[in-house]
Enzyme design. Structure first.
Site, PDB file in Angstrom:
ATOM      1  N   SER A 119       3.294 -10.763   5.464  1.00  0.00           N
ATOM      2  CA  SER A 119       4.021  -9.772   4.671  1.00  0.00           C
ATOM      3  C   SER A 119       5.463 -10.192   4.474  1.00  0.00           C
ATOM      4  O   SER A 119       6.189  -9.569   3.711  1.00  0.00           O
ATOM      5  CB  SER A 119       3.956  -8.409   5.354  1.00  0.00           C
ATOM      6  N   HIS A 140      -1.804 -10.368   0.269  1.00  0.00           N
ATOM      7  CA  HIS A 140      -1.185  -9.387   1.165  1.00  0.00           C
ATOM      8  C   HIS A 140      -1.820  -8.004   0.982  1.00  0.00           C
ATOM      9  O   HIS A 140      -1.589  -7.326  -0.013  1.00  0.00           O
ATOM     10  CB  HIS A 140       0.331  -9.338   0.916  1.00  0.00           C
ATOM     11  N   GLU A 152      -1.201  -7.715  -2.913  1.00  0.00           N
ATOM     12  CA  GLU A 152      -0.244  -8.597  -3.594  1.00  0.00           C
ATOM     13  C   GLU A 152      -0.836 -10.005  -3.558  1.00  0.00           C
ATOM     14  O   GLU A 152      -1.182 -10.505  -2.484  1.00  0.00           O
ATOM     15  CB  GLU A 152       1.110  -8.553  -2.890  1.00  0.00           C
ATOM     16  N   ASN A 190       7.407  -5.010   0.515  1.00  0.00           N
ATOM     17  CA  ASN A 190       8.320  -5.017   1.655  1.00  0.00           C
ATOM     18  C   ASN A 190       9.783  -5.201   1.250  1.00  0.00           C
ATOM     19  O   ASN A 190      10.679  -4.745   1.945  1.00  0.00           O
ATOM     20  CB  ASN A 190       7.904  -6.078   2.671  1.00  0.00           C
TER      21      ASN A 190
HETATM   22  N1  CAA Z   1      -1.551   2.461   9.091  1.00  0.00           N
HETATM   23  C1  CAA Z   1      -2.621   2.639   9.900  1.00  0.00           C
HETATM   24  N2  CAA Z   1      -3.435   3.717   9.823  1.00  0.00           N
HETATM   25  C2  CAA Z   1      -3.141   4.649   8.893  1.00  0.00           C
HETATM   26  C3  CAA Z   1      -2.044   4.526   8.026  1.00  0.00           C
HETATM   27  C4  CAA Z   1      -1.231   3.359   8.146  1.00  0.00           C
HETATM   28  N3  CAA Z   1      -0.171   3.155   7.354  1.00  0.00           N
HETATM   29  N4  CAA Z   1      -2.028   5.611   7.207  1.00  0.00           N
HETATM   30  C5  CAA Z   1      -3.072   6.391   7.570  1.00  0.00           C
HETATM   31  N5  CAA Z   1      -3.735   5.814   8.574  1.00  0.00           N
HETATM   32  C6  CAA Z   1      -4.947   6.330   9.271  1.00  0.00           C
HETATM   33  C7  CAA Z   1      -4.702   7.739   9.822  1.00  0.00           C
HETATM   34  O1  CAA Z   1      -4.098   7.700  11.090  1.00  0.00           O
HETATM   35  C8  CAA Z   1      -6.113   8.270   9.920  1.00  0.00           C
HETATM   36  O2  CAA Z   1      -6.721   7.717  11.094  1.00  0.00           O
HETATM   37  P1  CAA Z   1      -7.553   8.652  12.107  1.00  0.00           P
HETATM   38  O3  CAA Z   1      -8.747   9.074  11.308  1.00  0.00           O
HETATM   39  O4  CAA Z   1      -7.897   7.728  13.223  1.00  0.00           O
HETATM   40  O5  CAA Z   1      -6.663   9.783  12.461  1.00  0.00           O
HETATM   41  C9  CAA Z   1      -6.808   7.634   8.715  1.00  0.00           C
HETATM   42  O6  CAA Z   1      -5.982   6.510   8.320  1.00  0.00           O
HETATM   43  C10 CAA Z   1      -6.904   8.585   7.560  1.00  0.00           C
HETATM   44  O7  CAA Z   1      -5.608   9.081   7.288  1.00  0.00           O
HETATM   45  P2  CAA Z   1      -5.375  10.540   6.682  1.00  0.00           P
HETATM   46  O8  CAA Z   1      -5.881  11.565   7.645  1.00  0.00           O
HETATM   47  O9  CAA Z   1      -3.943  10.639   6.233  1.00  0.00           O
HETATM   48  O10 CAA Z   1      -6.410  10.539   5.456  1.00  0.00           O
HETATM   49  P3  CAA Z   1      -6.157  10.720   3.909  1.00  0.00           P
HETATM   50  O11 CAA Z   1      -7.437  10.352   3.266  1.00  0.00           O
HETATM   51  O12 CAA Z   1      -5.571  12.052   3.610  1.00  0.00           O
HETATM   52  O13 CAA Z   1      -5.057   9.631   3.494  1.00  0.00           O
HETATM   53  C11 CAA Z   1      -4.063   7.472   3.243  1.00  0.00           C
HETATM   54  C12 CAA Z   1      -5.253   8.299   3.770  1.00  0.00           C
HETATM   55  C13 CAA Z   1      -4.152   7.406   1.724  1.00  0.00           C
HETATM   56  C14 CAA Z   1      -4.203   6.067   3.831  1.00  0.00           C
HETATM   57  C15 CAA Z   1      -2.726   8.152   3.652  1.00  0.00           C
HETATM   58  O14 CAA Z   1      -2.739   8.417   5.045  1.00  0.00           O
HETATM   59  C16 CAA Z   1      -1.553   7.257   3.347  1.00  0.00           C
HETATM   60  O15 CAA Z   1      -1.182   7.100   2.178  1.00  0.00           O
HETATM   61  N6  CAA Z   1      -0.932   6.669   4.392  1.00  0.00           N
HETATM   62  C17 CAA Z   1       0.224   5.781   4.233  1.00  0.00           C
HETATM   63  C18 CAA Z   1      -0.256   4.398   3.969  1.00  0.00           C
HETATM   64  C19 CAA Z   1       0.866   3.429   3.777  1.00  0.00           C
HETATM   65  O16 CAA Z   1       1.990   3.751   3.451  1.00  0.00           O
HETATM   66  N7  CAA Z   1       0.509   2.166   3.956  1.00  0.00           N
HETATM   67  C20 CAA Z   1       1.437   1.065   3.808  1.00  0.00           C
HETATM   68  C21 CAA Z   1       1.789   0.568   5.152  1.00  0.00           C
HETATM   69  S1  CAA Z   1       2.962  -0.726   5.031  1.00  0.00           S
HETATM   70  C22 CAA Z   1       2.023  -2.102   5.018  1.00  0.00           C
HETATM   71  O17 CAA Z   1       0.847  -2.114   5.252  1.00  0.00           O
HETATM   72  C23 CAA Z   1       2.752  -3.342   4.619  1.00  0.00           C
HETATM   73  C24 CAA Z   1       3.430  -4.102   5.633  1.00  0.00           C
HETATM   74  O18 CAA Z   1       3.389  -5.315   5.550  1.00  0.00           O
HETATM   75  C25 CAA Z   1       4.290  -3.517   6.682  1.00  0.00           C
END
Ligand code: CAA
Length: 282
Positions: A119, A140, A152, A190
């Site tokens: 990333s 990514h 990406e 990022n």
């Molecule tokens: N990382 C890991 N797990 C995640 C997560 C994340 N960012 N976001 C959500 N989850 C998990 C939740 O903890 C949940 O797990 P459990 O069932 O074990 O509790 C599961 O996913 C479902 O989440 P929700 O209950 O919120 O379910 P939903 O269907 O309403 O939404 C979602 C799911 C669309 C993923 C929403 O939670 C969301 O948009 N989350 C943010 C995701 C995000 O911003 N991702 C980018 C991360 S940054 C990255 O990956 C790049 C990097 O290089 C750093």
């Protein structure tokens, strides 16, 4: 160039997710970890995820069966040797990544595409260390991989059109959306996300509001699905600190500099959900 067999290096949070979506979409998939313990943990997390997702109607029993049929785990790098693409999702350390790619370069035929899920590192810094820079791309994925639509896809100055097209096609067959990106530190997401997350920590340091209120403000005021401090806990504060270091070294801009609170929390082992405590307790 058709991709049929996919190799994944690393079965952590990202690797297990990529293995999951590859196998679920019909690719013969082999995921490689350094120890049986880590492999079992990673494969176990896929099963746990599936059980919850099926109960919530976010995944199907068919998907579970596809994964059971198509996914195997291994601790031997040699088992990746006949893959059409190998996607690396190991620690964000260029030395370790280059070491493993060096070994794979000798094992795999010339036709195998190498991809990195990094990333924050530059793809060209890995590609140039192999004998196949034209076969190297960035892929990514985002967390949680089965749910997030974006990938990406990074083309370096040496990536061939054929390799890039095969990578784009692979992403499409996973039912994800590919955004082609230049090979620059942090790509699109990022580059924009990291300063925002660090600013949330700075707001907390400045006592602007409590963690819960900072998160609620961004969720309710801007429509984010998750507040920045919760997202930091999910990404991992250690991972964020490492990404921040790489991005600051590259851009030398203050928005990428790690806030003191982030360094302190990592030093104290409060690295987020995986350690049981970050900005929140789990
Ligand atoms: N990382 C890991 N797990 C995640 C997560 C994340 N960012 N976001 C959500 N989850 C998990 C939740 O903890 C949940 O797990 P459990 O069932 O074990 O509790 C599961 O996913 C479902 O989440 P929700 O209950 O919120 O379910 P939903 O269907 O309403 O939404 C979602 C799911 C669309 C993923 C929403 O939670 C969301 O948009 N989350 C943010 C995701 C995000 O911003 N991702 C980018 C991360 S940054 C990255 O990956 C790049 C990097 O290089 C750093």
């Amino acid at each position: 160039m058709e991709i049929k067999k996919v190799g994944i290096l690393g079965c952590g949070l990202m690797g297990s997710g990529v293995a999951h979506v590859s196998a679920a979409n019909g690719y013969e998939t082999v995921v490689c970890e350094v120890s049986q313990e880590l492999l079992d943990k990673g494969l176990g997390s896929i099963q746990k995820y599936l059980t919850k997702a099926i109960a919530r109607k976010k995944a199907t029993v068919f998907e579970k069966r596809m994964i059971a049929d198509n996914l195997t785990g291994t601790t031997k790098l040699e088992d990746l040797k006949d893959c059409d693409i190998v996607i690396e999702a190991i620690t964000e350390d260029i030395k370790i990544k280059n070491e493993v790619f060096g070994k794979l370069d000798k094992l795999c035929p010339k036709s195998t595409i190498f991809a990195s899920n990094t990333s924050s590192l530059k793809i060209s810094d890995m590609a140039k260390e192999t004998k196949r820079p034209e076969k190297f791309v960035g892929l990514h994925f985002f967390n949680p991989v089965p749910m997030m639509k974006l990938v990406e896809v990074v083309k370096t100055a040496t990536t061939s059109d054929e390799t890039f097209d095969a990578a784009m096609q692979y992403v499409k067959t996973l039912d994800k959306v590919a955004v082609p990106c230049k090979d620059t530190t942090g790509f699109v997401v990022n580059r924009l996300l990291v300063p925002y997350l660090l600013d949330a920590i700075r707001a907390l340091e400045a006592d602007v509001a409590s963690p819960k209120d900072i998160d609620n403000a961004m969720m309710l005021g801007c429509g984010y699905p998750m507040g920045p401090l919760t997202l930091l806990d999910f990404v991992g504060l250690d991972t964020t600190l490492s990404i921040t270091g790489i991005m600051y070294d590259e851009f030398k801009q203050p928005q990428y500099a790690a806030p003191e609170l982030l360094k302190k929390m990592v030093a104290e082992g409060k690295i987020g959900k995986k350690s049981g405590e970050g900005f929140y307790k789990y």
